[in-house]
Design an enzyme around this catalytic site. Sequence first.
Site, PDB file in Angstrom:
ATOM      1  N   GLU A   1       0.785  -1.248   0.000  1.00 54.19           N
ATOM      2  CA  GLU A   1       0.000   0.000   0.000  1.00 54.19           C
ATOM      3  C   GLU A   1       0.811   1.289   0.000  1.00 54.19           C
ATOM      4  O   GLU A   1       0.223   2.364   0.164  1.00 54.19           O
ATOM      5  CB  GLU A   1      -1.022   0.003   1.157  1.00 54.19           C
ATOM      6  CG  GLU A   1      -2.075  -1.077   0.985  1.00 54.19           C
ATOM      7  CD  GLU A   1      -3.239  -1.031   1.969  1.00 54.19           C
ATOM      8  OE1 GLU A   1      -3.127  -0.333   2.983  1.00 54.19           O
ATOM      9  OE2 GLU A   1      -4.262  -1.702   1.705  1.00 54.19           O
TER      10      GLU A   1
HETATM   11  C1  BMA Z   1      -4.656  -3.252   4.635  1.00 56.50           C
HETATM   12  C2  BMA Z   1      -3.564  -4.145   5.093  1.00 56.50           C
HETATM   13  C3  BMA Z   1      -3.248  -3.968   6.535  1.00 56.50           C
HETATM   14  C4  BMA Z   1      -4.474  -3.719   7.325  1.00 56.50           C
HETATM   15  C5  BMA Z   1      -5.697  -4.125   6.582  1.00 56.50           C
HETATM   16  C6  BMA Z   1      -6.960  -3.883   7.339  1.00 56.50           C
HETATM   17  O1  BMA Z   1      -4.275  -1.948   4.659  1.00 56.50           O
HETATM   18  O2  BMA Z   1      -2.487  -3.988   4.254  1.00 56.50           O
HETATM   19  O3  BMA Z   1      -2.340  -2.934   6.694  1.00 56.50           O
HETATM   20  O4  BMA Z   1      -4.381  -4.385   8.510  1.00 56.50           O
HETATM   21  O5  BMA Z   1      -5.777  -3.432   5.386  1.00 56.50           O
HETATM   22  O6  BMA Z   1      -7.167  -2.514   7.581  1.00 56.50           O
END
Ligand code: BMA
Length: 830
Positions: free
Chosen positions: A431
Site C-alpha cells: 500500500e
Molecule cells: C490493509 C492491510 C493492513 C491492514 C488491513 C486492514 O491496509 O495492508 O495494513 O491491517 O488493510 O485494515
Amino acid sequence: MKDVTQLTEGWSLRHEGALLPARVPGCVHTDLLAAQVIPDPFIGRNETEIAWVGRQGWCYAAELDHDSRHERTELVFEGLDTAAEIALAGEVLGRTRNMHRTHRFDVTGRTGRLEVRFDSAYEEAERVRALTGERPNVYPEPFQYIRKMACSFGWDWGPTVVTAGMWRPVRLEHWSTARLAEVRPVVTVDGLPDDGTTTGRVEVRVRVARTERGAGRPLTVRATVRADGPGAGAGSAAGTSQAAEASFTGDEAVLRLDVPDPELWWPRGYGEQPLYGLEVTLADEEEGRLDVWRRRIGFRTVVLDRSADAHGSGCTFVVNGVRIFARGVNWIPDDVLPSRMTPERYRTRLTQAADAHVDLVRVWGGGIYEDDAFYDVCDELGLMVWQDFLFACAAYPEEQPLRGEIEAEARDNVVRLMPHPSLVLWNGNNENLWGFRDWDWEEPLAGDSWGEGYYLGLLPRIVAELDPTRPYTAGSPWSGSWEHHPNDPRHGTHHSWEVWNRQDYAEYRASVPRFVAEFGWQAPPALATLRRALPGERLAPDSPGMLHHQKAEDGNGKLNRGIARHFALPEGDFDRWHYLAQVVQARAVAAGIEHWRAHWPVCAGTVVWQLNDCWPVSSWAAIDGDGRLKPLHHELRRVYADRLLTLLPGEDGPVLAVDNQAGTPWHTTVGARRMHVDGTVLAKAGIPVEVEPRSVARPVLPAELLPAPGSAEEFLVVDADGLRAVHFPVTDREFAYPPADYGLRLETVAGADGDAGARAGEATSFDVVVTARTLVRDLLLQADRLGAGATADRGLLTLLPGEEARIRVSGCEDVTVEQVRAALFCVAPR
Ligand code: BMA
C-alpha cells in the site's frame, strides 16, 4: 569439513541486577513471562501494562567457550531483534540494526563472556529519524525507521509488543580453507509437457568465502539432484539422479544440471508436488569435503501475465502454462512474538488454509520473511507463496543507514527463499504506492525520499540479479505504472477497502477488479477465545476488554453497521451479536469471492484479508488468535472449492453462475426450486449444465423460477452434486422467517479402533443430527461452547423444512442435547 555448534544453552537475561534464565532463540517477553516478571500480554489489558519492556535496553549473556582444529570460527546470528551491540570478553565485535538479516562475526581463537546488548527499538528508531527526517505514516509508531517487524508496533488487528532478543538461532561455524557463502539454484523448465519432451534445468550459482590459506587453493564444487519428497511417487522420476561438477573462477562457480522429463510441481488442485533434493558439496584436493548445502527444489514455470487487453491490464498467475484463478489469503505473523513459532504450528495453520481450498498465501509486508519451515510446508501442500518485501503503510526514507540495511536484507532473503518452488512472486511493498498518491503524503514529504526508489529501483534490480526467473511487482496494489491510479481496478492488483469501511457488502458486486489482493470483513473470535483472553469480563460488544481487543478505527461501529444493514441489531444480547457478526463476516467475504470468481478470467484472483491472527482480537481473520476456526473459514472452504454454485443478485433477479475450477469438465443438472417460506415449492426445474474445465457457465434461470421481486416470503434454492446456493429477494430483517424449529439428536461415532462409544470422560467424536421442521437459515454450531477443545466440521447451514444435516463434533466429552441446543444459533431463533 565444517563443524556447526548451536548456541542454545547457558544464556541469561539481566533484569534489575538479577540474571534470569533465557531461551535462545527467544525474546525478552518470553523470558520475562517464563520468569513471571510480566503478565501475559494477550490477556485483558496487560498489553498496556507491559509497554515499558519495549522502552528499555536489555542484555543477554553467555560464556563462549570453543576449541577447534579449524582455521576459522564464526559466530552466526540468524536473527537479532534489532539494535544490538555484540561484545566478546569486553571487546565489541560489532553492531546491528536489522532483525531481517543474518549477521556473522569472526571469533577465531576468542573465548570469554559473550554479551548481546539490545537498545530499545524506540531509541534506535528515534536515532534514525533524527538522521533521515520525519516521514508520513498511517500508524502512530516509528516503524519505518527501523528494520523490525512493523506490526510489533501495533496494527489495526495487533497489539503493541515491542520486543528484543535473539529471535532466530545462534551458532558457531568452524571451518578451514573455504565455506559455501551463497548457493542459488535457478530452476527452469524447457518444453512443457504438451510440447513433447521436457527438461528441468538447474543452474546452481555458488559463491565461497575463503581463509588466507584457502585463497590460492583450487576448489571444486559438485551438485546432485535427485527425486525426493512426498510428491515423487510411482511413475515419477523417482530414483533418477543427476550430477555436475565445476571448478571456481575466483570465488564463484556455476554448475548446470539437466533433469530429463522431471515431474512438475503444481499448485494444489492442479497436480502433485514432487520435490527434488539438491545437494551442493564443496571440496578441495587435500582436505576433501569442506562444506555441504542441501535444499529441496521443484520444477515448474511461473509467469505473472500483466498484458493489456480489452478490460485494461490483467494480473494472472500462469504456472506450467496453466492460467490460474488464485484462491488466496493474506498471512500475518501468526504470533506477535515470532520467536514462538514452531514448524508444527506453521504446519497446522497452513494445513487449515489448504483445508479451506486456499492455493495462494500472501506473506504481508508488515510482518517478516517467515522461517524456512513455512515455505517447506507450502512446497509440500502446493500453496503458492506471494512474498512481500517488508514495507507497509508508510513512507520509508531511502537514506543511510536504512538503504544499506534494506539492500542487505533483500539479498539475504531472496537467496534464502529462492529454492522454494512454492514461491511465485516477490512484491515490493504493501500500500505504499497507493499511500503516496492518495493519503496526503506529498505535502509533508516536500520532495523527500519515501521508498519509491526501493520499489521501482533497488528491489527489482536485486530480484533480476539474484532470482531472475521469478516475477516481481512493485507493490500491492499497483496498476503497473504511474499512468493509472495505483489502485485502479482495471489494472493489476486492487485492494477493496471502501466496502468494509463504508458500505454494505453487496457493493463488492459493483466492480470487477483484475486481481483483488486484499478485501475483508471483521468478526469477533470464538467465544472460548474471548473467555480465555478476557477472564471474568461480562462480555458486551463494548465491554472494556472487547474494546481493547478491537484495534481497528471505528471497528465496532463498522461491525454494528454491517449487522444492522441485514438484521435488527441485538441490544443486550452478546451471544446473538457475536453470532450475527460472524454470519455477516462469512456472508460478506463469500459475496465478494462468488462475484469475482464468476468473472474469471477478467478477475484472476482474490486474496482474503486475512487468514490468521497474532493474538486474540476482533479482526478480519478466518482463524482466530487461539487457532479456532470462525464460520468464515468454513465458508471459504465452500466458495474456494473447485466447484461452486452461485446465485448472484442481478438487476432482473438472481443470476446462476456455475464455477468449475477443476481440470475436468463438470456435467450436472442443477435442481432449482422457487420456494415459499412455509416450504411449499412454487416452481421447480432441472437445468442441465456443462461446464468446461477452469471455466464458468451462466445457464439462464427460467422466469417462473425467479422469486417475486421484493418478496418477503419467497426464495430460490439451487442444488447440484451436494452443493447449494440460496437467494432471498430482501434482507434478513425484511424477510418473513418463521421461528426456526428443528429436532436434535446426538449419535456417537465409532472410534478408529472400531470401539463404538467412548470411555467415560474421554474426548470423543459425535454427530449432531439436526432435522429441520421449518426453514432454518444459517444454522451454526459453536462447538467451543461445548468444550474449549471442541471443533465442528461444518459452518453455516441453511436447511429447508424436512431436511436433515449432520455436524461432526470432535474433541469434547459427552454433552447433552440441551447443551448442544444452547450452542446452536440461527437467523430466526424460536
Ligand atoms: C490493509 C492491510 C493492513 C491492514 C488491513 C486492514 O491496509 O495492508 O495494513 O491491517 O488493510 O485494515
